[in-house]
Design an enzyme around this catalytic site. Structure first.
Site, PDB file in Angstrom:
ATOM      1  N   VAL A   1       0.834  -1.210   0.000  1.00 13.94           N
ATOM      2  CA  VAL A   1       0.000   0.000   0.000  1.00 13.94           C
ATOM      3  C   VAL A   1       0.867   1.258   0.000  1.00 13.94           C
ATOM      4  CG1 VAL A   1      -2.048   0.983   1.040  1.00 13.94           C
ATOM      5  CG2 VAL A   1      -1.467  -1.363   1.515  1.00 13.94           C
TER       6      VAL A   1
ATOM      7  N   VAL B   1       8.162  -1.824   3.340  1.00 16.97           N
ATOM      8  CA  VAL B   1       8.076  -3.293   3.385  1.00 16.97           C
ATOM      9  C   VAL B   1       7.261  -3.794   4.575  1.00 16.97           C
ATOM     10  CG1 VAL B   1      10.222  -3.653   2.098  1.00 16.97           C
ATOM     11  CG2 VAL B   1      10.299  -3.442   4.589  1.00 16.97           C
ATOM     12  N   GLY B   2       6.371  -2.962   5.081  1.00 13.33           N
ATOM     13  CA  GLY B   2       5.511  -3.389   6.179  1.00 13.33           C
ATOM     14  C   GLY B   2       5.789  -2.623   7.467  1.00 13.33           C
TER      15      GLY B   2
ATOM     16  N   ASP C   1      -3.172  -0.932  15.567  1.00 15.38           N
ATOM     17  CA  ASP C   1      -2.034  -1.569  14.897  1.00 15.38           C
ATOM     18  C   ASP C   1      -1.229  -2.477  15.816  1.00 15.38           C
ATOM     19  OD1 ASP C   1      -2.717  -0.120  12.665  1.00 15.38           O
ATOM     20  OD2 ASP C   1      -0.769   0.845  12.402  1.00 15.38           O
TER      21      ASP C   1
ATOM     22  N   ALA D   1      -6.671   2.690  10.083  1.00 11.25           N
ATOM     23  CA  ALA D   1      -7.136   3.670  11.057  1.00 11.25           C
ATOM     24  C   ALA D   1      -8.576   3.391  11.485  1.00 11.25           C
ATOM     25  CB  ALA D   1      -7.022   5.066  10.460  1.00 11.25           C
TER      26      ALA D   1
ATOM     27  N   HIS E   1     -29.008   8.283 -11.549  1.00 11.35           N
ATOM     28  CA  HIS E   1     -28.336   8.276 -12.852  1.00 11.35           C
ATOM     29  C   HIS E   1     -27.938   9.697 -13.222  1.00 11.35           C
ATOM     30  CE1 HIS E   1     -27.402   7.210 -16.981  1.00 11.35           C
ATOM     31  NE2 HIS E   1     -28.116   8.259 -17.362  1.00 11.35           N
TER      32      HIS E   1
HETATM   33  P1  FAD Z   1      -0.898   5.033  15.772  1.00  9.43           P
HETATM   34  O1  FAD Z   1      -1.632   5.932  14.874  1.00  9.43           O
HETATM   35  O2  FAD Z   1       0.433   4.544  15.335  1.00  9.43           O
HETATM   36  O3  FAD Z   1      -0.758   5.793  17.152  1.00  9.43           O
HETATM   37  C1  FAD Z   1      -0.040   5.266  18.223  1.00  9.43           C
HETATM   38  C2  FAD Z   1       0.373   6.403  19.139  1.00  9.43           C
HETATM   39  O4  FAD Z   1       0.886   5.856  20.342  1.00  9.43           O
HETATM   40  C3  FAD Z   1       1.487   7.264  18.550  1.00  9.43           C
HETATM   41  O5  FAD Z   1       1.090   8.608  18.556  1.00  9.43           O
HETATM   42  C4  FAD Z   1       2.679   7.014  19.474  1.00  9.43           C
HETATM   43  O6  FAD Z   1       3.499   8.172  19.657  1.00  9.43           O
HETATM   44  C5  FAD Z   1       1.983   6.643  20.777  1.00  9.43           C
HETATM   45  N1  FAD Z   1       2.787   5.821  21.670  1.00  9.43           N
HETATM   46  C6  FAD Z   1       3.462   4.679  21.368  1.00  9.43           C
HETATM   47  N2  FAD Z   1       4.051   4.169  22.460  1.00  9.43           N
HETATM   48  C7  FAD Z   1       3.738   5.009  23.478  1.00  9.43           C
HETATM   49  C8  FAD Z   1       4.050   5.012  24.886  1.00  9.43           C
HETATM   50  N3  FAD Z   1       4.773   4.019  25.457  1.00  9.43           N
HETATM   51  N4  FAD Z   1       3.583   6.039  25.630  1.00  9.43           N
HETATM   52  C9  FAD Z   1       2.848   7.038  25.077  1.00  9.43           C
HETATM   53  N5  FAD Z   1       2.518   7.077  23.779  1.00  9.43           N
HETATM   54  C10 FAD Z   1       2.950   6.065  22.999  1.00  9.43           C
HETATM   55  N6  FAD Z   1      -4.744   3.609   7.360  1.00  9.43           N
HETATM   56  C11 FAD Z   1      -5.956   3.809   6.805  1.00  9.43           C
HETATM   57  O7  FAD Z   1      -6.953   3.294   7.308  1.00  9.43           O
HETATM   58  N7  FAD Z   1      -6.097   4.583   5.688  1.00  9.43           N
HETATM   59  C12 FAD Z   1      -5.035   5.180   5.089  1.00  9.43           C
HETATM   60  O8  FAD Z   1      -5.194   5.871   4.089  1.00  9.43           O
HETATM   61  C13 FAD Z   1      -3.750   4.982   5.641  1.00  9.43           C
HETATM   62  N8  FAD Z   1      -2.670   5.566   5.099  1.00  9.43           N
HETATM   63  C14 FAD Z   1      -1.447   5.397   5.683  1.00  9.43           C
HETATM   64  C15 FAD Z   1      -0.341   5.996   5.082  1.00  9.43           C
HETATM   65  C16 FAD Z   1       0.911   5.840   5.630  1.00  9.43           C
HETATM   66  C17 FAD Z   1       2.098   6.505   4.989  1.00  9.43           C
HETATM   67  C18 FAD Z   1       1.068   5.081   6.831  1.00  9.43           C
HETATM   68  C19 FAD Z   1       2.416   4.940   7.472  1.00  9.43           C
HETATM   69  C20 FAD Z   1      -0.026   4.470   7.427  1.00  9.43           C
HETATM   70  C21 FAD Z   1      -1.298   4.623   6.857  1.00  9.43           C
HETATM   71  N9  FAD Z   1      -2.423   4.005   7.398  1.00  9.43           N
HETATM   72  C22 FAD Z   1      -3.644   4.182   6.805  1.00  9.43           C
HETATM   73  C23 FAD Z   1      -2.340   3.174   8.603  1.00  9.43           C
HETATM   74  C24 FAD Z   1      -2.798   3.980   9.845  1.00  9.43           C
HETATM   75  O9  FAD Z   1      -1.999   5.129   9.966  1.00  9.43           O
HETATM   76  C25 FAD Z   1      -2.703   3.124  11.084  1.00  9.43           C
HETATM   77  O10 FAD Z   1      -3.438   1.929  10.889  1.00  9.43           O
HETATM   78  C26 FAD Z   1      -3.278   3.857  12.278  1.00  9.43           C
HETATM   79  O11 FAD Z   1      -2.593   5.057  12.520  1.00  9.43           O
HETATM   80  C27 FAD Z   1      -3.216   2.977  13.525  1.00  9.43           C
HETATM   81  O12 FAD Z   1      -3.749   3.667  14.605  1.00  9.43           O
HETATM   82  P2  FAD Z   1      -3.279   3.367  16.106  1.00  9.43           P
HETATM   83  O13 FAD Z   1      -4.063   4.311  16.950  1.00  9.43           O
HETATM   84  O14 FAD Z   1      -3.359   1.930  16.365  1.00  9.43           O
HETATM   85  O15 FAD Z   1      -1.726   3.731  16.148  1.00  9.43           O
HETATM   86  P1  NAD Z   2       2.386  -3.912   2.996  1.00 13.44           P
HETATM   87  O1  NAD Z   2       2.361  -5.140   3.807  1.00 13.44           O
HETATM   88  O2  NAD Z   2       1.129  -3.390   2.420  1.00 13.44           O
HETATM   89  O3  NAD Z   2       3.388  -4.099   1.763  1.00 13.44           O
HETATM   90  C1  NAD Z   2       4.733  -4.437   1.927  1.00 13.44           C
HETATM   91  C2  NAD Z   2       5.216  -5.056   0.628  1.00 13.44           C
HETATM   92  O4  NAD Z   2       6.627  -5.162   0.696  1.00 13.44           O
HETATM   93  C3  NAD Z   2       4.668  -6.459   0.402  1.00 13.44           C
HETATM   94  O5  NAD Z   2       4.159  -6.552  -0.917  1.00 13.44           O
HETATM   95  C4  NAD Z   2       5.870  -7.357   0.607  1.00 13.44           C
HETATM   96  O6  NAD Z   2       5.847  -8.509  -0.176  1.00 13.44           O
HETATM   97  C5  NAD Z   2       7.005  -6.437   0.202  1.00 13.44           C
HETATM   98  N1  NAD Z   2       8.302  -6.759   0.812  1.00 13.44           N
HETATM   99  C6  NAD Z   2       8.553  -7.129   2.092  1.00 13.44           C
HETATM  100  N2  NAD Z   2       9.884  -7.284   2.275  1.00 13.44           N
HETATM  101  C7  NAD Z   2      10.480  -7.013   1.094  1.00 13.44           C
HETATM  102  C8  NAD Z   2      11.820  -6.971   0.633  1.00 13.44           C
HETATM  103  N3  NAD Z   2      12.832  -7.264   1.465  1.00 13.44           N
HETATM  104  N4  NAD Z   2      12.077  -6.644  -0.657  1.00 13.44           N
HETATM  105  C9  NAD Z   2      11.045  -6.344  -1.496  1.00 13.44           C
HETATM  106  N5  NAD Z   2       9.744  -6.355  -1.115  1.00 13.44           N
HETATM  107  C10 NAD Z   2       9.468  -6.672   0.153  1.00 13.44           C
HETATM  108  O7  NAD Z   2       3.108  -2.825   3.930  1.00 13.44           O
HETATM  109  P2  NAD Z   2       3.287  -1.263   3.732  1.00 13.44           P
HETATM  110  O8  NAD Z   2       2.982  -0.862   2.342  1.00 13.44           O
HETATM  111  O9  NAD Z   2       4.602  -0.945   4.320  1.00 13.44           O
HETATM  112  O10 NAD Z   2       2.161  -0.697   4.679  1.00 13.44           O
HETATM  113  C11 NAD Z   2       2.171  -0.991   6.083  1.00 13.44           C
HETATM  114  C12 NAD Z   2       0.797  -0.979   6.650  1.00 13.44           C
HETATM  115  O11 NAD Z   2       0.279   0.340   6.641  1.00 13.44           O
HETATM  116  C13 NAD Z   2      -0.146  -1.852   5.854  1.00 13.44           C
HETATM  117  O12 NAD Z   2      -0.513  -2.943   6.633  1.00 13.44           O
HETATM  118  C14 NAD Z   2      -1.328  -1.003   5.560  1.00 13.44           C
HETATM  119  O13 NAD Z   2      -2.507  -1.573   6.072  1.00 13.44           O
HETATM  120  C15 NAD Z   2      -1.075   0.320   6.264  1.00 13.44           C
HETATM  121  N6  NAD Z   2      -1.343   1.381   5.262  1.00 13.44           N
HETATM  122  C16 NAD Z   2      -2.623   1.499   4.811  1.00 13.44           C
HETATM  123  C17 NAD Z   2      -2.902   2.416   3.827  1.00 13.44           C
HETATM  124  C18 NAD Z   2      -4.307   2.515   3.321  1.00 13.44           C
HETATM  125  O14 NAD Z   2      -5.214   2.051   3.997  1.00 13.44           O
HETATM  126  N7  NAD Z   2      -4.541   3.100   2.148  1.00 13.44           N
HETATM  127  C19 NAD Z   2      -1.898   3.208   3.283  1.00 13.44           C
HETATM  128  C20 NAD Z   2      -0.605   3.033   3.753  1.00 13.44           C
HETATM  129  C21 NAD Z   2      -0.346   2.104   4.757  1.00 13.44           C
END
Ligand code: FAD
Ligand code: NAD
Length: 480
Positions: free
Chosen positions: A191, A277-278, A319, A327, A451
């Site tokens: 993603v 990569v995750g 997460d 989210a 439509h």
């Molecule tokens: P987080 O949002 O990671 O929040 C955890 C919080 O806990 C952080 O603020 C951290 O500072 C705090 N924390 C951690 N440890 C401690 C501690 N010991 N004490 C106090 N605070 C602490 N998801 C979607 O659904 N749609 C999207 O379009 C989407 N786009 C994404 C794009 C990118 C580039 C990335 C990286 C992720 C995206 N995601 C998307 C995934 C989404 O951001 C996460 O699934 C979501 O933020 C998870 O929410 P959370 O509350 O579990 O954790």
């Molecule tokens: P992902 O799991 O979606 O994709 C990681 C990709 O990297 C996989 O296809 C995997 O096969 C590949 N990969 C792993 N190790 C590799 C290596 N050594 N060399 C080459 N390829 C390798 O993870 P992501 O894109 O990092 O996203 C992380 C998480 O954040 C996802 O679980 C996703 O749910 C969340 N996220 C969600 C959105 C959204 O909802 N639109 C957007 C961004 C992120």
């Protein structure tokens, strides 16, 4: 301030802040601990999603999509635009302003709902105590009847491509380039790789994506994944499957990437390399040895269906626990847990979590895909409505893609809906509602859709499931 609360939430991402607000709304004395600080040491709320995830990435996807439309699609409409330029600084300022607005908004919601916000790093010790170390290393101890862990996730790092400032970046770094790089490499066609790769490709970078698996988007319905791959290739994304990065070297201002594919050892030179990569759960330093909370074999906090850990009264959401890292999933778990603490009995429907990839075309899905139905031996019928048959898609000059509905062959109940196409992220909501209400394909077919809309394709696909489509081919197939 008393140090005793009904609920302490750790982490103020979309899981934690939503849980804290809901708990406070239900009359529970609630605190939320968040460690994130900005450059001037002030607390930042909103977690990954608002600061470096969903929101900033979507802001850049919108900006870059407009640029690409102006460059390639306006001509089709008879609109001539000369000397088009992208002002990266302004695009980034716009993104940062949106982030600032939303993260500030969480603080206001905390105040309005009476959530106590604590700035610092939390650690759970036995007896439902939470130690918080503030930014000046002062430790305070709080106590709660219930604790909700919502500490989220962080990017995976891989040894052949260590994060190196200015050259090799994770998703956060890829949201902050100050100019359009000539060449961008992306490790991982997941993603993040596809969304952030698309941003820079649309702005003019040559983008090469290196993916380890031989199947593109292996978790997505493969018909939908294949259609999207065709479109991404047309857009110039060079996606290399079954390719493993073996090493990187920074030389003369470039990143030299070595990787191995079916043809042998390969080299790629790029200005920036994005590692996508995750992500892995964040638990370091969070649990004392005697906390009683256990992790599963992949490092996620172990919870039951109601998000309770092995310690009664301590929950974990988002997460940091099993399930998709999304989210909306984190927020729904937060609401479920807050309401359960208040004595209600809600349950997240884990079979109805929508997934979206915000590329162009977008991919969106809910429920089971064809590969999963086959693996489970379930008989199903398929209805497909390609957007090439939609008047609205033609008017929008965006006819790539389709709506695909899978319904149980015996009961006609909708088991999965998969979309690739413009606005798939919005269209999928209708499918989620239909599935939540246990709709059959016939129910959807009997529903009236305005439509001309893209939603009509959902209607046509539903009709096609039972051989009643008017504008598209009726496809009916039973697995035998
Ligand atoms: P987080 O949002 O990671 O929040 C955890 C919080 O806990 C952080 O603020 C951290 O500072 C705090 N924390 C951690 N440890 C401690 C501690 N010991 N004490 C106090 N605070 C602490 N998801 C979607 O659904 N749609 C999207 O379009 C989407 N786009 C994404 C794009 C990118 C580039 C990335 C990286 C992720 C995206 N995601 C998307 C995934 C989404 O951001 C996460 O699934 C979501 O933020 C998870 O929410 P959370 O509350 O579990 O954790
Ligand atoms: P992902 O799991 O979606 O994709 C990681 C990709 O990297 C996989 O296809 C995997 O096969 C590949 N990969 C792993 N190790 C590799 C290596 N050594 N060399 C080459 N390829 C390798 O993870 P992501 O894109 O990092 O996203 C992380 C998480 O954040 C996802 O679980 C996703 O749910 C969340 N996220 C969600 C959105 C959204 O909802 N639109 C957007 C961004 C992120």
């Amino acid at each position: 301030m008393s140090n005793k609360f009904d609920v302490i939430v750790i982490g103020a991402g979309p899981g934690g802040y939503v849980a804290a607000i809901r708990a406070a709304q239900l009359g529970l004395k609630t605190a939320c601990v968040e460690k994130w600080s900005n450059a001037s040491g002030k607390q930042v709320l909103g977690g990954t999603c608002l600061n470096v995830g969903c929101i900033p990435s979507k802001a850049l996807l919108e900006s870059s999509h407009k640029f690409e439309e102006a460059r390639h699609d306006f001509k089709e409409h008879g609109i001539e635009v000369d000397d088009l330029e992208i002002n990266v600084k302004k695009m980034m300022e716009r993104k940062d302003a949106i982030v600032g607005n939303l993260t500030g908004g969480v603080g206001m919601l905390f105040k309005a709902n009476g959530v106590t916000s604590i700035h610092g790093t939390a650690k759970i010790v036995a007896g439902k105590q939470v130690e918080v170390t503030d930014t000046k290393d002062k430790v305070s101890t709080y106590e709660a009847d219930n604790i909700i862990i919502a500490t989220g996730s962080k990017p995976v790092e891989i040894p052949p491509a260590p994060i190196t400032e200015g050259y090799i970046v994770d998703s956060t770094g890829a949201l902050e380039f100050d100019e359009v790089p000539k060449r961008v490499g992306v490790i991982g066609a997941g993603v993040i790789g596809l969304e952030l790769g698309s941003v820079w490709a649309r702005l003019g970078s040559e983008v090469t994506v290196i993916e380890a698996q031989d199947t593109f988007l292996s978790l997505v319905d493969q018909q939908i994944a294949k259609e999207s791959l065709k479109q991404f290739k047309k857009q110039g994304l060079d996606i290399k499957l079954k390719a493993m990065v073996t090493g990187t070297e920074i030389k003369r201002g470039l990143v030299n990437v070595s990787y191995k594919d079916a043809k042998g050892n390969q080299e790629l030179k790029v200005d920036k390399l994005i590692v996508g990569v995750g992500r892995v759960p964040v638990t370091e330093g969070l649990l004392s040895a005697d906390s009683g909370i256990n992790l599963d074999e992949r490092g996620f906090i172990f919870v039951d269906d109601a998000c309770q850990t092995d310690v009664p009264g301590i929950y974990a959401i988002g997460d940091v626990v099993r399930g998709p890292m999304l989210a909306h999933k984190a927020s729904e778990e937060g609401i479920m847990v807050a309401e359960r603490i208040a004595g209600h009995k809600p349950q997240v429907n884990y079979d109805c979590i929508p997934g979206v990839i915000y590329t162009h075309p977008e991919l969106a899905w809910v429920g089971q895909n064809e590969e999963q139905l086959k693996a489970d031996g379930i008989d199903y019928n398929i209805g497909i409505a390609p957007f090439s048959a939609s008047g609205r898609a033609m008017a929008a000059n965006s006819t790539a893609g389709m709506v695909k509905i899978l319904a149980d062959a015996k009961t006609d109940r909708v088991l999965g809906v998969h979309i690739v196409g413009q606005h798939a992220s919005e269209l999928i909501a209708q499918a989620v509602i239909a599935m939540e209400f246990g709709s059959s394909a016939e129910d959807l077919g009997l529903t009236m859709f305005a439509h001309p809309t893209l939603s009509e394709s959902m209607h046509e696909a539903a009709l096609a499931v039972n051989g009643n489509a008017i504008h598209v081919a009726n496809r009916k197939r039973r697995k035998k």
